[in-house]
Design a protein around this motif. Structure first.
Motif, mmCIF file in Angstrom:
data_model
loop_
_atom_site.group_PDB
_atom_site.id
_atom_site.type_symbol
_atom_site.label_atom_id
_atom_site.label_comp_id
_atom_site.label_asym_id
_atom_site.label_seq_id
_atom_site.Cartn_x
_atom_site.Cartn_y
_atom_site.Cartn_z
ATOM 1 N N ARG A 38 0.848 -1.183 0.000
ATOM 2 C CA ARG A 38 0.000 0.000 0.000
ATOM 3 C C ARG A 38 0.887 1.238 0.000
ATOM 4 N NH1 ARG A 38 -5.362 1.025 2.094
ATOM 5 N NH2 ARG A 38 -5.621 3.251 2.475
ATOM 6 N N PRO A 39 0.680 2.169 -0.910
ATOM 7 C CA PRO A 39 1.524 3.367 -0.932
ATOM 8 C C PRO A 39 1.367 4.166 0.354
ATOM 9 C CG PRO A 39 -0.374 3.611 -2.399
ATOM 10 C CD PRO A 39 -0.352 2.194 -1.956
ATOM 11 N N ALA A 40 2.463 4.802 0.735
ATOM 12 C CA ALA A 40 2.431 5.566 1.984
ATOM 13 C C ALA A 40 1.495 6.759 1.899
ATOM 14 C CB ALA A 40 3.849 6.022 2.341
ATOM 15 N N HIS A 41 1.332 7.315 0.713
ATOM 16 C CA HIS A 41 0.474 8.496 0.564
ATOM 17 C C HIS A 41 -0.304 8.364 -0.737
ATOM 18 C CE1 HIS A 41 -0.966 12.601 0.602
ATOM 19 N NE2 HIS A 41 -0.460 12.784 -0.607
ATOM 20 N N ILE A 42 -1.607 8.444 -0.645
ATOM 21 C CA ILE A 42 -2.476 8.393 -1.817
ATOM 22 C C ILE A 42 -3.057 9.785 -2.023
ATOM 23 C CG2 ILE A 42 -4.544 7.355 -2.813
ATOM 24 C CD1 ILE A 42 -4.033 4.880 -1.230
ATOM 25 N N ASP A 43 -2.802 10.333 -3.174
ATOM 26 C CA ASP A 43 -3.252 11.696 -3.463
ATOM 27 C C ASP A 43 -4.748 11.678 -3.747
ATOM 28 O OD1 ASP A 43 -3.386 14.344 -4.017
ATOM 29 O OD2 ASP A 43 -2.511 14.203 -6.028
ATOM 30 N N VAL A 44 -5.523 12.242 -2.835
ATOM 31 C CA VAL A 44 -6.974 12.315 -2.979
ATOM 32 C C VAL A 44 -7.348 13.742 -3.376
ATOM 33 C CG1 VAL A 44 -9.200 12.047 -1.828
ATOM 34 C CG2 VAL A 44 -7.301 10.515 -1.257
ATOM 35 N N PRO A 45 -7.961 13.925 -4.535
ATOM 36 C CA PRO A 45 -8.344 15.286 -4.938
ATOM 37 C C PRO A 45 -9.286 15.930 -3.919
ATOM 38 C CG PRO A 45 -8.504 13.775 -6.790
ATOM 39 C CD PRO A 45 -8.282 12.931 -5.576
ATOM 40 N N LYS A 46 -9.103 17.195 -3.693
ATOM 41 C CA LYS A 46 -9.938 17.939 -2.761
ATOM 42 C C LYS A 46 -10.713 19.018 -3.505
ATOM 43 C CE LYS A 46 -6.758 17.188 1.090
ATOM 44 N NZ LYS A 46 -5.927 17.824 2.151
ATOM 45 N N MET A 47 -11.763 19.477 -2.887
ATOM 46 C CA MET A 47 -12.623 20.479 -3.504
ATOM 47 C C MET A 47 -12.013 21.862 -3.291
ATOM 48 S SD MET A 47 -15.169 19.671 -5.255
ATOM 49 C CE MET A 47 -16.448 20.448 -6.225
ATOM 50 N N SER A 48 -11.081 22.198 -4.149
ATOM 51 C CA SER A 48 -10.410 23.497 -4.045
ATOM 52 C C SER A 48 -11.288 24.597 -4.660
ATOM 53 C CB SER A 48 -9.060 23.441 -4.765
ATOM 54 O OG SER A 48 -9.255 23.124 -6.131
ATOM 55 N N ARG A 49 -10.852 25.832 -4.492
ATOM 56 C CA ARG A 49 -11.608 26.958 -5.064
ATOM 57 C C ARG A 49 -11.613 26.889 -6.587
ATOM 58 N NH1 ARG A 49 -9.557 32.176 -1.442
ATOM 59 N NH2 ARG A 49 -10.346 31.419 0.588
ATOM 60 N N TYR A 78 -8.688 10.851 -12.971
ATOM 61 C CA TYR A 78 -9.012 11.299 -11.611
ATOM 62 C C TYR A 78 -8.231 10.499 -10.567
ATOM 63 C CZ TYR A 78 -11.844 12.239 -7.460
ATOM 64 O OH TYR A 78 -12.271 12.598 -6.212
ATOM 65 N N LEU A 79 -8.030 9.207 -10.824
ATOM 66 C CA LEU A 79 -7.347 8.332 -9.872
ATOM 67 C C LEU A 79 -5.857 8.196 -10.143
ATOM 68 C CD1 LEU A 79 -10.008 5.488 -9.669
ATOM 69 C CD2 LEU A 79 -9.526 7.224 -7.926
ATOM 70 N N ALA A 80 -5.312 8.956 -11.085
ATOM 71 C CA ALA A 80 -3.886 8.857 -11.401
ATOM 72 C C ALA A 80 -3.039 9.211 -10.181
ATOM 73 C CB ALA A 80 -3.539 9.774 -12.568
ATOM 74 N N SER A 81 -1.910 8.536 -10.036
ATOM 75 C CA SER A 81 -1.077 8.711 -8.842
ATOM 76 C C SER A 81 -0.028 9.809 -8.992
ATOM 77 C CB SER A 81 -0.371 7.389 -8.500
ATOM 78 O OG SER A 81 0.364 6.925 -9.623
ATOM 79 N N THR A 82 0.244 10.245 -10.212
ATOM 80 C CA THR A 82 1.243 11.300 -10.433
ATOM 81 C C THR A 82 0.646 12.385 -11.325
ATOM 82 O OG1 THR A 82 2.155 10.143 -12.368
ATOM 83 C CG2 THR A 82 3.127 9.626 -10.220
ATOM 84 N N PRO A 83 1.138 13.609 -11.218
ATOM 85 C CA PRO A 83 0.621 14.680 -12.085
ATOM 86 C C PRO A 83 0.837 14.405 -13.577
ATOM 87 C CG PRO A 83 1.809 15.595 -10.215
ATOM 88 C CD PRO A 83 2.052 14.124 -10.188
ATOM 89 N N ARG A 84 1.963 13.810 -13.917
ATOM 90 C CA ARG A 84 2.217 13.527 -15.332
ATOM 91 C C ARG A 84 1.209 12.511 -15.876
ATOM 92 N NH1 ARG A 84 7.858 10.975 -17.795
ATOM 93 N NH2 ARG A 84 7.178 10.978 -20.002
ATOM 94 N N ALA A 85 0.966 11.443 -15.103
ATOM 95 C CA ALA A 85 -0.023 10.452 -15.539
ATOM 96 C C ALA A 85 -1.414 11.070 -15.618
ATOM 97 C CB ALA A 85 -0.027 9.268 -14.570
#
Length: 346
Positions: free
Chosen positions: A23-34, A177-184
């Motif tokens: 399991r990755p140590a950190h999973i980037d979950v999109p947040k509801m930004s402005r 939406y579920l991509a783990s890196t910005p490039r992907a």
């Protein structure tokens, strides 16, 4: 001399698959930004504007009829066969199976159910929002249009907005939406945009949707992707509940396997009536009794009436006669002899 074999790309892929899932140590979950909220509100305004333009039978409806009379499938018939297969990328069944297979693999590798739960939440929102809009507006498609120049609203149809287009936006956009890196995420966003754009235009080419249906389908799918961060807390709680249920079931299974065998039940006491011990007189009487009772006398054998002879006087007889060979000098027993038997050689 040490030699090492050069690993091919396929060998590296299998080596990666053989690794222990982590399991990755950190999973980037999109947040509801402005920025996301602003983009969501702009897309919603665009969605309502398209609906309003169709309801009032504006220039957009006239454009729909012009494209329909143009009949693209007759203008470019050579690509008709290819586009018949390409439009499958917007059908909910095949696309959901393909994307769910990939996300299921990711869930297993990362020990998290978030990819599959996110896909399920997005498809649920898609069915509710797009389905309700289709049934509420009831617009007929180009093949079933009744009045030229009419918006064909409220006549029992179900094509506004385009389900194929909205499904393509959501199903392929969920990968970005579920991509783990910005490039992907950038690459997958571009791929999903091209696929959904092609699916929408393919439906216009085949004559199954108006152009405004496709535009509204793009907006409907984008609204669902932009609103998914609001569902993340619910997805996280669902994942925790599912893992907790799994752990309880595993613990119950371990207890059932490790449970000791039930102890044998204690013997039940049975009351037996006590008999008095034998006295000396009883033992003496027992000794005087014979060990075995006397044998009863055998009954006499029954003999038929008539004269009986002893066994030695009986002539052995067989069914074919006497077994003694005939002899001239032999006389029957009991007969009187007339004289002395001549001597041999006399």
């Amino acid at each position: 001399m040490r030699t090492e074999r050069n690993l091919t790309r396929l060998d590296r892929v299998f080596a990666r698959l053989d690794r222990e899932p982590e399991r990755p140590a950190h999973i980037d979950v999109p947040k509801m930004s402005r920025h996301r909220v602003a983009l969501l509100l702009a897309t919603l305004a665009f969605y309502l504007a398209i609906v309003w333009l169709v309801v009032i039978t504006s220039w957009l409806v006239r454009l729909d009829w012009q494209v329909m009379f143009f009949r693209p499938y007759q203008q470019w018939p050579e690509i008709h066969a290819f586009l018949d297969y390409y439009v499958v990328l917007g059908q909910r069944g095949p696309t959901a199976v393909m994307v769910a297979a990939w996300l299921g693999w990711r869930s297993w590798r990362q020990h998290t159910l978030r990819p599959l739960l996110t896909l399920g939440a997005s498809l649920l929102l898609l069915n509710i929002t797009v389905g309700a809009a289709k049934l509420g507006m009831g617009r007929l498609g180009p093949h079933y249009a009744t009045t030229i120049g009419s918006n064909e609203m409220g006549l029992g149809g179900d094509i506004f907005p385009s389900g194929h287009t909205a499904n393509a936006v959501v199903t392929w956009g969920i990968l970005a939406y579920l991509a783990s890196t910005p490039r992907a995420r950038r690459w997958l966003s571009a791929v999903s945009a091209v696929v959904s754009l092609g699916v929408g235009l393919t439906t216009v080419y085949l004559g199954t949707h108006w152009l405004s249906d496709v535009v509204l389908g793009w907006a409907a799918g984008l609204l669902i992707l932009l609103a998914l961060p609001w569902c993340e807390p619910l997805i996280a709680r669902a994942e925790v509940a599912i893992f907790a249920l799994r752990d309880r079931l595993r613990e119950r299974g371990r207890r059932a396997v490790a449970a000791p065998a039930p102890a044998p039940s204690a013997p039940v006491a049975v009351s037996v009536p006590l008999t008095p011990l034998p006295t000396a007189q009883d033992e003496a009487a027992t000794v005087r009794e014979p060990a075995s009772p006397a044998r009863a006398p055998r009954a006499p054998a029954y003999l038929a009436p008539g004269p009986h002879t002893t066994r030695s006087e009986r002539t052995p007889v067989t069914p074919v006669g006497s077994r003694r060979p005939p002899h001239a000098d032999r006389l029957p027993r009991g007969a009187a002899t007339s004289g002395a038997r001549p001597l041999a050689g006399g």
